[in-house]
Design a protein around this motif. Structure first.
Motif, PDB file in Angstrom:
ATOM      1  N   TYR A 155      17.273  24.003 -11.135  1.00 37.83           N
ATOM      2  CA  TYR A 155      17.651  23.721  -9.458  1.00 37.83           C
ATOM      3  C   TYR A 155      18.408  22.125  -9.989  1.00 37.83           C
ATOM      4  O   TYR A 155      17.942  20.897  -9.992  1.00 37.83           O
ATOM      5  N   ASN A 156      19.050  21.640  -8.711  1.00 36.23           N
ATOM      6  CA  ASN A 156      19.241  20.016  -8.849  1.00 36.23           C
ATOM      7  C   ASN A 156      18.489  19.638  -7.459  1.00 36.23           C
ATOM      8  O   ASN A 156      18.824  20.673  -7.031  1.00 36.23           O
ATOM      9  N   ARG A 157      18.574  18.486  -8.034  1.00 35.49           N
ATOM     10  CA  ARG A 157      17.571  17.708  -6.333  1.00 35.49           C
ATOM     11  C   ARG A 157      18.583  17.123  -5.579  1.00 35.49           C
ATOM     12  O   ARG A 157      18.951  15.783  -5.859  1.00 35.49           O
ATOM     13  N   TYR A 164       1.221  -1.273   0.047  1.00 33.67           N
ATOM     14  CA  TYR A 164      -0.061   0.003   0.114  1.00 33.67           C
ATOM     15  C   TYR A 164       1.010   1.887  -0.001  1.00 33.67           C
ATOM     16  O   TYR A 164       0.739   2.230   0.235  1.00 33.67           O
ATOM     17  N   TRP A 165       1.922   0.520   0.051  1.00 40.24           N
ATOM     18  CA  TRP A 165       2.995   2.658  -0.070  1.00 40.24           C
ATOM     19  C   TRP A 165       4.132   2.113  -1.070  1.00 40.24           C
ATOM     20  O   TRP A 165       4.554   1.066  -1.468  1.00 40.24           O
ATOM     21  N   ASN A 166       4.856   2.982  -1.267  1.00 44.00           N
ATOM     22  CA  ASN A 166       5.964   3.180  -2.252  1.00 44.00           C
ATOM     23  C   ASN A 166       7.055   4.062  -1.460  1.00 44.00           C
ATOM     24  O   ASN A 166       6.369   5.751  -1.290  1.00 44.00           O
ATOM     25  N   LEU A 167       8.286   3.691  -2.188  1.00 43.37           N
ATOM     26  CA  LEU A 167       8.950   5.307  -1.751  1.00 43.37           C
ATOM     27  C   LEU A 167      10.028   5.051  -2.513  1.00 43.37           C
ATOM     28  O   LEU A 167      10.815   4.139  -3.207  1.00 43.37           O
ATOM     29  N   THR A 168      10.208   6.340  -3.090  1.00 49.00           N
ATOM     30  CA  THR A 168      11.476   6.615  -4.247  1.00 49.00           C
ATOM     31  C   THR A 168      12.704   7.745  -3.762  1.00 49.00           C
ATOM     32  O   THR A 168      12.314   8.423  -3.201  1.00 49.00           O
ATOM     33  N   ALA A 169      13.521   7.154  -3.783  1.00 45.99           N
ATOM     34  CA  ALA A 169      14.312   7.936  -3.646  1.00 45.99           C
ATOM     35  C   ALA A 169      15.218   8.683  -4.663  1.00 45.99           C
ATOM     36  O   ALA A 169      15.739   7.625  -5.733  1.00 45.99           O
ATOM     37  N   ARG A 170      16.135   9.917  -5.171  1.00 41.99           N
ATOM     38  CA  ARG A 170      16.525  10.183  -6.195  1.00 41.99           C
ATOM     39  C   ARG A 170      17.294  11.710  -6.393  1.00 41.99           C
ATOM     40  O   ARG A 170      17.293  12.252  -4.745  1.00 41.99           O
ATOM     41  N   VAL A 171      18.723  11.207  -6.969  1.00 41.12           N
ATOM     42  CA  VAL A 171      19.380  12.152  -6.898  1.00 41.12           C
ATOM     43  C   VAL A 171      19.274  13.047  -8.061  1.00 41.12           C
ATOM     44  O   VAL A 171      19.248  12.264  -9.282  1.00 41.12           O
ATOM     45  N   GLN A 172      19.349  14.408  -8.524  1.00 36.35           N
ATOM     46  CA  GLN A 172      19.097  15.275 -10.130  1.00 36.35           C
ATOM     47  C   GLN A 172      20.004  15.834 -10.609  1.00 36.35           C
ATOM     48  O   GLN A 172      19.431  17.122  -9.551  1.00 36.35           O
ATOM     49  N   SER A 173      20.785  15.864 -11.713  1.00 40.20           N
ATOM     50  CA  SER A 173      20.816  17.380 -11.471  1.00 40.20           C
ATOM     51  C   SER A 173      21.712  17.481 -13.307  1.00 40.20           C
ATOM     52  O   SER A 173      20.672  16.586 -13.803  1.00 40.20           O
ATOM     53  N   TYR A 174      21.652  18.818 -13.596  1.00 43.17           N
ATOM     54  CA  TYR A 174      21.367  18.966 -14.840  1.00 43.17           C
ATOM     55  C   TYR A 174      22.829  19.282 -15.240  1.00 43.17           C
ATOM     56  O   TYR A 174      23.564  20.236 -14.779  1.00 43.17           O
ATOM     57  N   GLN A 175      22.912  18.978 -17.030  1.00 42.97           N
ATOM     58  CA  GLN A 175      24.012  19.969 -17.083  1.00 42.97           C
ATOM     59  C   GLN A 175      23.737  20.981 -18.705  1.00 42.97           C
ATOM     60  O   GLN A 175      22.818  20.778 -19.141  1.00 42.97           O
TER      61      GLN A 175
END
Lengths: 147, 722
Positions: free
Chosen positions: B348-350, B318-329
């Motif tokens: 913005y980078n996350r 009944y749930w989910n978890l997402t972790a991300r690192v994100q940046s842009y060039q």
């Protein structure tokens, strides 16, 4: 026009169905939920227990460029969501031949809002998913029971 | 041409041998000499000749004069022959041959049979064209045809096209049946971006059925040798499936730019456990000018913000978890130095962002609930920009009454957000918190009636829907915009509570959306046509602004009309109009039609308009025409023109010609597209595809046609599809 269901036309022609989706599929979860809402249908845990078997043949999402501006930058994306499936009865005979449903949405784009557009893309895919579920349900409801 | 792999051949050693001739002499248990109209057969193997000799002990035939030999459908004609019926070994002099497997044919000085499945053609030719005068053929010193392994291996080879030598190779190999296997792909000669001539000869490595690698050596005459490679894989571990694809391009010491130039795209997804996945999606380039200097596709030059993301997802019941690192060039537009308006924004980078979603349907007698929580650290390469941490939670509970003919869903939401900012303006508050409730009521009716517009037993629906939203106002001017924008105006957005996407702004709302959808449904449940009309009414002007210069909103909102569907088997159309009732002008509109009366015959016409929305040069008014059409029995034309009516400027143009012969296809084309503010890329290419030699037939030419022309069909589609 008359209200849907008032002549009993929106009932499923089977009592139990097995949905061949991975557990993590959001589309599968949504379809399950909608099928449960019509209370005559039981979602079977095993394919062998069900009168009908929904077989997912493919599911894909694609994003392509639809419009550019005069600087050659993207101003509109086309999002497509394509799914193909077939439905078989307990003996393996086809109730619905392999069918492809393809949906598309246009999304305006701007570089200054790239992060916001990522959320909007997710919103549009959720909308297509809900649309897809309704289309699948209509296809299921139209199955002619084998005589 | 059929392309079936060699099937195992029946063992014929024990079958009886039949011999016929006008004259026999010799000793039947040792040697038999036969003269005139000789015919020797065993099973599917046979020889006819003027004279022949059969040696019983060796089980061997030698023959001379007007030889014809056949073996499992393959045929050879020559002057003299020796064939061991037991081992299949032997030779034939001055033969003409034809293989049953792929209709390949040729001539040679000599063919040596190494066994039943293998033959070496010495000083011979090879072609998959029909007839005595083939359009193309190979001339090789030795050519080994191994039907058991489905491979042709040639030594020193010259490829002739229309009797003109076009390419010489020290060695080559190809699949006899056309199956997917390692080999050269059709070379492409052309002029790349900025007019420099280039030659690309791709090589395909079929590593395994689920793994391949294509290497693209491309010699750019003005710059040097660029090496490109694309690797693809998919597979399954005991924990679940994985797949990925990586593309790299590298040019060492560019002679024009005097530096190394490179580009990387990589994508990977993998299950770590049945409910746990991870993956990455990353793109990078050596410099800002790369898309202008090397772009061969529109897509590669139009996207100047390159994402780099690493993510992991865990799914519970009944749930989910997402972790991300994100940046842009960001690949800055070269024109931005002179004209800051052209600057490509840096997002913005996350680093990182964590999302948690939990929800259940149908609990406590019919309630649905969901919680979405998110924690993100926003950073920006520019120190002058405000940065910081944001924690956001949206909790919602609804009670849907759903019946086949109608539904009503009241819903309560609570947005709770907390900011902890740095690099903020002097005197501004670094800690901001915001709590806002939202109430919405969604309701609809579904009517149906019989309709025979698209075949008998069809249905037409009429689905009116009303959606009310109420959110109180809270001043949010101090809150920065990390990832928030105004949602595009579309049907899905009409039925969302917030007119912004992203968590930085929650719009105050006292508004009602009314919409009607009508669908035409075939008897098998397929949707053929959809018409939708929707409009939103604001009872109070929303006061929350994305930024200070956003225009005051309107009492009466935009209206939306959309229609799409398949009118007949060959006609499809898609259209939509969004009308801004306040400004009394069109917000956006699009009309598109596709006509596909038969394969390889398609015409697309599309018109798209969007008013300036976010700032300068953001709107567009484009017309697109594209198609593929046979010009004569063998010539096919493809074309696409994308024109900006507003700027009176050609955005993209493509002209291509394809000639389809029985055993080869020739393609040529030229493409021109805008890559940046002041640059356009003009590329052209020529490609000759010889059926049966370079059968995958993939490459830039086909890619370009495929991407630019919706509905494009490859001419020799029956070839090389494994």
């Amino acid at each position: 026009f008359q209200l849907r269901g008032s002549n009993g036309s929106y009932t499923m022609p089977f009592h139990s169905i097995y949905l061949g989706f991975p557990d993590t599929s959001a589309l599968g979860t949504e379809l399950k939920r909608n099928l449960r809402a019509s209370d005559q249908v039981v979602i079977a845990d095993k394919a062998t227990d069900a009168e009908a078997q929904f077989v997912l043949l493919g599911e894909s999402r694609n994003k392509s460029i639809l419009s550019l501006n005069s600087l050659g930058r993207v101003r509109e994306y086309l999002l497509t969501y394509t799914m193909s499936f077939t439905v078989r009865d307990a003996k393996g005979a086809e109730l619905v031949p392999p069918t492809q449903i393809s949906l598309r949405r246009n999304m305006a784009f701007d570089e200054t809002q790239v992060l916001a557009k990522e959320s909007e893309e997710a919103l549009l895919y959720r909308d297509m998913q809900a649309d897809l579920v309704q289309q699948i349900i209509r296809r299921l409801a139209s199955i002619k029971p084998a005589t | 041409q059929t392309a079936t792999p060699a099937s195992p051949r029946p063992d014929e050693q024990d079958l009886p041998i039949t011999m016929r001739a006008e004259e026999f002499d010799g000793r039947p248990d040792r040697i038999l000499n036969m003269v005139r109209n000789v015919e020797i057969t065993r099973g599917a193997t046979g020889v006819t000749a003027d004279t022949a000799c059969y040696r019983r002990v060796d089980d061997e035939v030698t023959a001379e004069g007007h030889i014809t030999m056949w073996r499992f459908g393959d045929r050879y004609k020559g002057d003299a022959l020796q064939l061991n019926l037991e081992t299949g070994k032997g030779w034939v002099l001055h033969p003409e041959y034809r293989l049953a497997l792929n209709n390949a044919q040729g001539k040679a000085q000599r063919i040596n049979f190494l066994g039943e499945d293998q033959a070496v053609v010495v000083d011979g030719t090879y072609s998959t064209c029909e007839g005595p005068d083939p359009d193309w053929y190979l001339k090789s010193s030795t050519l080994r045809l191994d039907q058991g392994r489905d491979v042709g291996t040639a030594g020193k080879t010259i490829i002739y096209f229309k009797d003109v030598p076009i390419i010489g190779l020290p060695a080559m190999s190809f699949s006899l049946s056309g199956a997917r296997r390692s080999g050269w792909l059709p070379p492409t000669l052309g002029a790349g971006s900025k007019g420099s001539a280039e030659l690309m000869v791709p090589y395909y490595f079929n590593i395994a059925p689920n793994r391949d690698l294509t290497v693209f050596p491309r010699y750019i005459f003005a710059r040097g040798l660029q090496l490109g490679a694309t690797g693809r894989y998919l597979g399954e571990t005991d924990r679940g499936p994985y797949h990925g694809e990586t593309h790299v391009e590298y040019l060492a010491n560019d002679r024009l730019a005097h530096r190394n130039r490179w580009w990387v795209d990589t994508l990977h997804n993998q299950f770590l456990a049945p409910n746990w996945t991870y993956g990455w999606n990353a793109h990078a380039a050596s410099d800002n000018e790369y898309p202008s200097d090397f772009s061969r596709t529109v897509a590669a030059s139009a996207e100047r913000q390159l994402l780099r993301e690493l993510r992991t997802d865990y799914y519970g019941k009944y749930w989910n978890l997402t972790a991300r690192v994100q940046s842009y060039q960001v690949l800055q537009d070269p024109g931005a130095v002179a004209n800051p308006d052209l600057t490509v924004a840096t997002p913005y980078n996350r680093l990182p962002t964590i999302n948690f979603h939990a929800g259940r349907y149908d609990v406590l007698g019919g309630f649905d609930w969901a919680v979405d929580a998110e924690a993100t650290r926003f950073t920006h390469p520019d120190d002058k920009q405000v940065q910081g941490d944001r924690a956001n939670m949206v909790a919602q509970v609804s009670y849907p009454w759903v019946h086949p003919g109608w539904f009503v869903t009241p819903k309560l939401m609570l947005h709770a957000t907390q900011y902890n900012l740095t690099h903020n303006a002097v005197g501004a508050d670094d800690k901001i918190s915001r709590v806002l409730p939202t109430f919405s009521l969604d309701s609809g009716l579904v009517f149906e009636r019989k309709s025979s517009l698209f075949g008998p037993d069809g249905t037409q629906t009429l689905e009116p829907r009303l959606f009310y939203v109420r959110t109180p106002y809270k001043d949010q001017a101090d809150i920065p915009n990390f990832d928030t924008g105004i949602a595009g105006f579309n049907y899905a957005q009409l039925f969302t509570e917030n007119r912004f996407v992203g968590a930085d702004k929650v719009s105050d709302a006292n508004q009602l959306t009314a919409a009607i959808v009508s669908r035409f449904i075939e008897s098998n449940g397929a949707e053929r046509l959809r018409l939708a009309v929707g409009s939103r009414y604001y009872f109070a002007d929303p006061r929350v602004r994305l930024n200070a210069n956003e225009q005051s909103n309107q009492k009466r909102s935009d209206a939306l009309v959309a229609a799409s569907g398949r009118i007949s088997e060959s006609w499809t159309f898609d259209s939509g109009v969004q009308y801004d009732a306040q400004a009394r002008s069109l917000y956006s509109s699009n009309v598109g039609m596709q006509w596909q009366p038969a394969p390889m015959k398609v015409l697309n016409v599309e018109y798209r308009f969007q008013r300036d929305t976010f700032g300068l040069a953001n709107g567009f008014r484009n017309a697109d025409v594209s198609g593929q059409w046979p010009l004569s029995q063998r010539w096919y034309g493809v074309s696409r023109v994308s024109y900006s009516v507003r700027d009176r400027k050609l955005l993209e143009s493509l002209v291509g010609l394809e000639y389809k012969a029985d055993c080869w296809v020739f393609r040529m084309g030229a493409q021109r597209f805008v890559t940046a503010a002041q640059t356009v890329s003009t590329t052209s290419f020529f490609q000759l595809e010889l059926n049966g030699l370079s059968r995958l037939g993939f490459g830039n030419a086909l890619d370009t046609f495929n991407k630019s022309i919706p509905g494009y069909t490859r001419l020799n589609t029956n070839v090389g599809r494994p």
